[in-house]
Design a protein around this motif. Structure first.
Motif, short mmCIF file in Angstrom:
data_model
loop_
_atom_site.label_atom_id
_atom_site.label_comp_id
_atom_site.label_asym_id
_atom_site.label_seq_id
_atom_site.Cartn_x
_atom_site.Cartn_y
_atom_site.Cartn_z
N GLN A 93 0.83 -1.21 0.00
CA GLN A 93 0.00 0.00 0.00
C GLN A 93 0.86 1.26 0.00
O GLN A 93 0.54 2.25 -0.63
CB GLN A 93 -0.89 -0.02 1.24
CG GLN A 93 -1.80 1.18 1.33
CD GLN A 93 -2.71 1.12 2.55
OE1 GLN A 93 -2.95 0.06 3.10
NE2 GLN A 93 -3.20 2.24 2.98
N ILE A 155 3.46 -0.09 -8.48
CA ILE A 155 2.88 -1.36 -8.96
C ILE A 155 3.85 -2.05 -9.92
O ILE A 155 4.14 -3.24 -9.80
CB ILE A 155 1.53 -1.10 -9.67
CG1 ILE A 155 0.52 -0.47 -8.68
CG2 ILE A 155 0.96 -2.40 -10.24
CD1 ILE A 155 -0.77 0.01 -9.33
N LEU A 168 -2.38 -6.74 -4.67
CA LEU A 168 -2.24 -5.28 -4.54
C LEU A 168 -3.02 -4.82 -3.31
O LEU A 168 -4.22 -5.08 -3.20
CB LEU A 168 -2.78 -4.55 -5.77
CG LEU A 168 -2.15 -4.91 -7.11
CD1 LEU A 168 -3.09 -5.81 -7.90
CD2 LEU A 168 -1.84 -3.66 -7.91
N ASP A 169 -2.31 -4.15 -2.41
CA ASP A 169 -2.94 -3.66 -1.20
C ASP A 169 -3.29 -2.18 -1.41
O ASP A 169 -2.40 -1.34 -1.49
CB ASP A 169 -1.97 -3.83 -0.01
CG ASP A 169 -2.67 -3.65 1.33
OD1 ASP A 169 -3.89 -3.45 1.33
OD2 ASP A 169 -1.98 -3.73 2.36
N PRO A 171 -4.33 -0.33 -4.11
CA PRO A 171 -3.49 0.24 -5.17
C PRO A 171 -3.89 1.64 -5.61
O PRO A 171 -3.12 2.32 -6.28
CB PRO A 171 -3.67 -0.76 -6.32
CG PRO A 171 -5.00 -1.38 -6.07
CD PRO A 171 -5.17 -1.44 -4.59
N TYR A 184 -6.50 1.03 -13.18
CA TYR A 184 -7.38 -0.10 -13.50
C TYR A 184 -7.20 -0.56 -14.95
O TYR A 184 -7.36 -1.74 -15.26
CB TYR A 184 -8.84 0.24 -13.19
CG TYR A 184 -9.13 0.03 -11.72
CD1 TYR A 184 -9.18 -1.27 -11.19
CD2 TYR A 184 -9.31 1.08 -10.85
CE1 TYR A 184 -9.40 -1.48 -9.84
CE2 TYR A 184 -9.54 0.88 -9.50
CZ TYR A 184 -9.58 -0.41 -9.00
OH TYR A 184 -9.79 -0.63 -7.67
N LEU A 187 -4.28 -2.81 -14.77
CA LEU A 187 -4.63 -4.11 -14.20
C LEU A 187 -5.42 -4.95 -15.21
O LEU A 187 -5.24 -6.17 -15.29
CB LEU A 187 -5.43 -3.93 -12.91
CG LEU A 187 -4.70 -3.21 -11.77
CD1 LEU A 187 -5.57 -3.14 -10.53
CD2 LEU A 187 -3.38 -3.90 -11.45
N VAL A 197 -5.25 -11.31 -10.48
CA VAL A 197 -5.03 -10.10 -9.69
C VAL A 197 -5.95 -10.11 -8.47
O VAL A 197 -7.15 -10.33 -8.61
CB VAL A 197 -5.29 -8.84 -10.54
CG1 VAL A 197 -5.08 -7.58 -9.71
CG2 VAL A 197 -4.41 -8.81 -11.78
N LEU A 199 -6.92 -7.63 -5.26
CA LEU A 199 -6.68 -6.31 -4.70
C LEU A 199 -7.57 -6.07 -3.49
O LEU A 199 -8.68 -6.58 -3.43
CB LEU A 199 -6.86 -5.21 -5.75
CG LEU A 199 -8.22 -5.03 -6.41
CD1 LEU A 199 -9.08 -4.08 -5.60
CD2 LEU A 199 -8.02 -4.45 -7.81
N THR A 201 -9.33 -2.97 -1.35
CA THR A 201 -9.68 -1.56 -1.53
C THR A 201 -10.82 -1.20 -0.60
O THR A 201 -11.58 -2.06 -0.15
CB THR A 201 -10.09 -1.26 -2.99
OG1 THR A 201 -10.41 0.12 -3.11
CG2 THR A 201 -11.28 -2.09 -3.44
N CYS A 211 -14.14 -5.69 -10.24
CA CYS A 211 -13.75 -7.06 -9.88
C CYS A 211 -14.77 -8.07 -10.37
O CYS A 211 -15.98 -7.84 -10.27
CB CYS A 211 -13.59 -7.18 -8.38
SG CYS A 211 -12.31 -6.10 -7.74
#
Lengths: 318, 425
Positions: A93, A155, A168-169, A171, A184, A187, A197, A199, A201, A211
């Motif tokens: 993060q 990233i 991804l924490d 992102p 995005y 990604l 992936v 993540l 959020t 997602c």
């Protein structure tokens, strides 16, 4: 081993399988038997309130925390804390880049630290600069970059070794809508290349929109996992939410009817409805009976926010 | 408004233990250390260690020896080993004791002293008592010099009377015109003596036991009088080396905050790789820093670096290694950069004061000198002093090299232990 059928019918190992993960820090139980999968090539959102266990879960997957119990498999291979994870890329993060190095120097350093060398490293650095839209700033020190540029480089630094699964924490934390959109897109490009992936959020609307599947974790357990439609069906059992706008705030002294939620100003009331024709008039009558002036109403599909609140409650997590 | 600002400041101070220590503890600590260092110089019970080699074996030398042993302010050693054990000291064995730093000054009564003793006069060919001195202790040789003069008169009053009479007949007698002229000449010499330019000493030394001061730690012309410069190059160099290593290792705390450390730990480097990588950088940087310091000393202040390259390189390699490891310990033990700044200031300044970076350890009391040995600085400085003052061979640096290497291993072990908290970042 959990598997998923490919289009050709061959079983394919899950990108990630977490089974019964348990971890305690002293008396604090961070994970209490959490299980979930990540399918190959999917974009999965891992959501949860603060302190729910997301970070511990990500650390466990990354090998930074050893589980007290449970197993983690990466592409069918069970891994312990100390095992190498070449198929995994972890994006923290924080902006974990060196501010006095240029974009290219950062990428080269983190590539080398992940075992990429020679012409492969040079090629991957060029790819990463293009992919993150930083090719024209490759020679600039990153301290001169905007927050969005630093976030993109952050990233990219985790992708030099071509990981097949990227964690991804948060992102997109702290970046403007344009940069978020760009991230995005990046990604999505990864996903098109077959990369899985995951993540975390707090932007629920973003998770809902971007997602394919969502996993919600709370109190160290997975409380729901699935597509948006599956989550709504599981959490709310309906597909609609009645939102009622009041002419003036509802006094604090007035108790809300069962199942009715309100916003902080007590001017919008929300309630789940199973059958629109039957339940909407009945609920409106209940609300009128409180003495409130109804100014307008909407009937919409449930949002991830509704699902999230329904599953994790409204109490503040500190 | 002022009251509110004061309240905020005092509340912050009350909750910041490092700031409290820097404000109140550090000055007290320094005051105590320097009070001990300088207080010990005035300790009347402290005896000066002296080695005594009687190569003359005459009745006069025996009397001098007896008188020196009887001196309450001297601890005289006449044998190669302590407490009267071993062989009687000779000039060579006494010089070795001084060279090795075991004793700050040796008195050598050379052969022919008794037969040709000359308490008066200024004969350049007179047999002279030799005072082999360690320049690292500027006080002891001067003290022994004075005491030697005292005992030379009190120990041999017969010779004193005999030679005094000779002097009287030489300069006094019936005060013939020639005698008068001679006395006048002597008196003129005394009148011309100027304490500022050293002629007073020259004239004064024409009365009393002829003594030759030999600085055994500067046997070669290359050292010249630059010994103190090498001491301060080492002292200041090691102190600032510790500061820079601590600061350099502190980048790990910044990396922890920025998340870079977590990313490094997730890479193939792992915790051991990160620690060794950081240590290697600090080690190389430390060697460069010390080299710059000594090269500057050589170019600007004439420090005899070229004549001691092997010893310098040896000491610099192990000193920088241990300092780098010590910086790693401080950084891994600290939670924040601010905490590291405070802790390292207190620890490094205290170690530097005790270990002799600010004030030479050899001028401290024996207790303080022993206390200093727990510090990193003391071992490093002892090694550099051996190289630049005692012209030590590499093998003679073994204790210092061994201790510094051992400290490096211990410090890195501690750093690894403290760094465990980062494994769950």
């Amino acid at each position: 081993m959990s598997t998923q059928a490919t289009s050709s019918g061959h079983p394919l190992a899950q990108a990630l399988e977490v089974r019964d993960a348990a971890k305690a820090f002293g008396a604090t139980k961070a994970l209490v038997g959490a299980s979930f999968d990540v399918h190959p090539g999917e974009l999965l959102g891992l959501l949860g309130p603060n302190g729910a266990g997301k970070t511990t879960m990500i650390k466990a997957i990354a090998g930074r925390v050893g589980l007290d119990a449970g197993t983690i498999k990466l592409f069918g291979r069970e891994v312990t804390r100390t095992d190498a994870r070449p198929e995994l890329g972890v994006v923290p993060q924080e902006l974990a880049i060196y501010k006095l190095l240029t974009a290219r120097e950062n990428l080269t350093a983190f590539g080398a630290l992940n075992g990429v060398t020679g012409t492969t490293l040079r090629d991957r650095v060029e790819w990463a600069l293009e992919w993150s839209g930083l090719a024209d700033r490759a020679k600039d020190m990153t301290k001169t970059f905007s927050g969005g540029m630093q976030r993109r480089l952050n990233i990219a630094c985790s992708l030099l070794h071509k990981p097949k699964l990227v964690l991804l924490d948060e992102p997109t934390v702290g970046v403007d809508p344009q940069s978020r959109e760009r991230i995005y897109e990046m990604l999505a490009a990864l996903k098109r290349d077959g990369v899985s992936v995951v993540l975390t959020t707090h932007h629920l609307e973003e998770a809902e929109r971007r997602c394919e599947r969502i996993v919600i974790i709370d109190h160290g357990k997975i409380v729901a996992a699935g597509t948006m439609a599956e989550l709504v069906a599981k959490a709310l059992g309906i597909a609609r939410v009645l939102a009622v706008q009041l002419g003036e705030p509802l006094p604090e002294s007035v108790a809300l009817p069962n199942g009715v939620l309100t916003d902080e100003h007590r001017v919008v009331l929300r309630v789940n409805v199973q059958d629109i024709a039957r339940d909407v008039p009945a609920r409106l009558a209940e609300i009128s009976a409180l003495g409130a002036h109804v100014r307008g109403m909407d009937v919409t599909g449930a949002s991830l926010q509704d699902v999230f609140i329904a599953l994790t409650g409204r109490e503040l997590r500190e | 408004m002022i009251a509110t600002l004061l309240k905020i400041s005092f509340t912050n101070l009350r909750r910041d233990r490092v700031a409290q220590a820097m404000t109140f503890l550090l000055p007290i600590l320094f005051f105590s250390i320097f009070a001990n260092v300088f207080g010990a110089q005035r300790d009347p019970t402290r005896k000066v260690n002296v080695a005594l080699a009687d190569d003359d074996h005459s009745p006069f030398s025996a009397k001098l020896t007896k008188a020196l042993i009887a001196e309450g302010s001297l601890a005289v050693r006449t044998t190669t080993e302590k407490d009267g054990k071993g062989e009687p000291l000779t000039r060579d064995s006494a010089e070795k004791l001084v060279r090795d730093g075991a004793i700050p000054v040796a008195v050598v009564l050379p052969k022919g002293l008794g037969a040709n003793v000359q308490l008066f006069g200024n004969d350049p060919n007179a047999v002279k008592v030799q005072l082999l001195a360690d320049v690292s202790d500027p006080i002891a040789p001067q003290m022994v010099n004075g005491l030697l003069q005292k005992v030379s008169f009190t120990a041999a009053p017969d010779m004193m009377a005999d030679q005094g009479l000779k002097m009287f007949t030489q300069y006094g007698g019936g005060l013939t015109p020639a005698q008068q002229a001679s006395v006048d000449q002597w008196k003129t010499q005394l009148e011309k003596a100027d304490p500022a330019d050293g002629t007073a000493n020259k004239v004064a030394s024409s009365v009393g036991l002829p003594i030759e001061m030999v600085n055994v730690l500067q046997p070669s012309p290359v050292n010249g009088d630059k010994s103190l410069i090498s001491f301060y190059a080492a002292g200041v160099g090691v102190m600032f080396l510790l500061f820079s290593c601590s600061s350099g290792a502190g980048t790990m705390l910044e990396e922890e905050e920025s998340g870079t450390l977590g990313r490094l730990l997730s890479s193939r480097a792992g915790m051991a790789g990160v620690l060794i990588g950081k240590w290697t950088y600090l080690w190389l940087m430390g060697m460069m820093q010390l080299s710059v310091m000594f090269i500057w000393g050589a170019v600007v202040f004439g420090l005899p670096l070229a004549a001691h390259v092997a010893g310098f390189v040896t000491m610099t390699v192990v000193t920088a290694g241990a300092a780098a490891a010590f910086g790693m310990v401080l950084a891994t033990a600290s939670r924040t950069r601010q905490q590291l700044g405070g802790i390292s200031t207190i620890v490094i300044l205290t170690m530097s004061a005790l270990g002799g970076s600010m004030f030479p350890r050899f001028l401290m009391s024996e207790t303080m000198q022993k206390m200093g040995l727990v510090t990193f600085n003391a071992w490093a400085l002892d090694g550099y002093i051996k190289v630049f003052w005692r012209d030590a061979r590499l093998i003679e640096l073994l204790p210092q090299v061994g201790v510094l290497l051992a400290l490096t291993v211990v410090f890195m072990g501690l750093a690894r232990l403290f760094a465990r908290r980062w494994e769950t970042l």
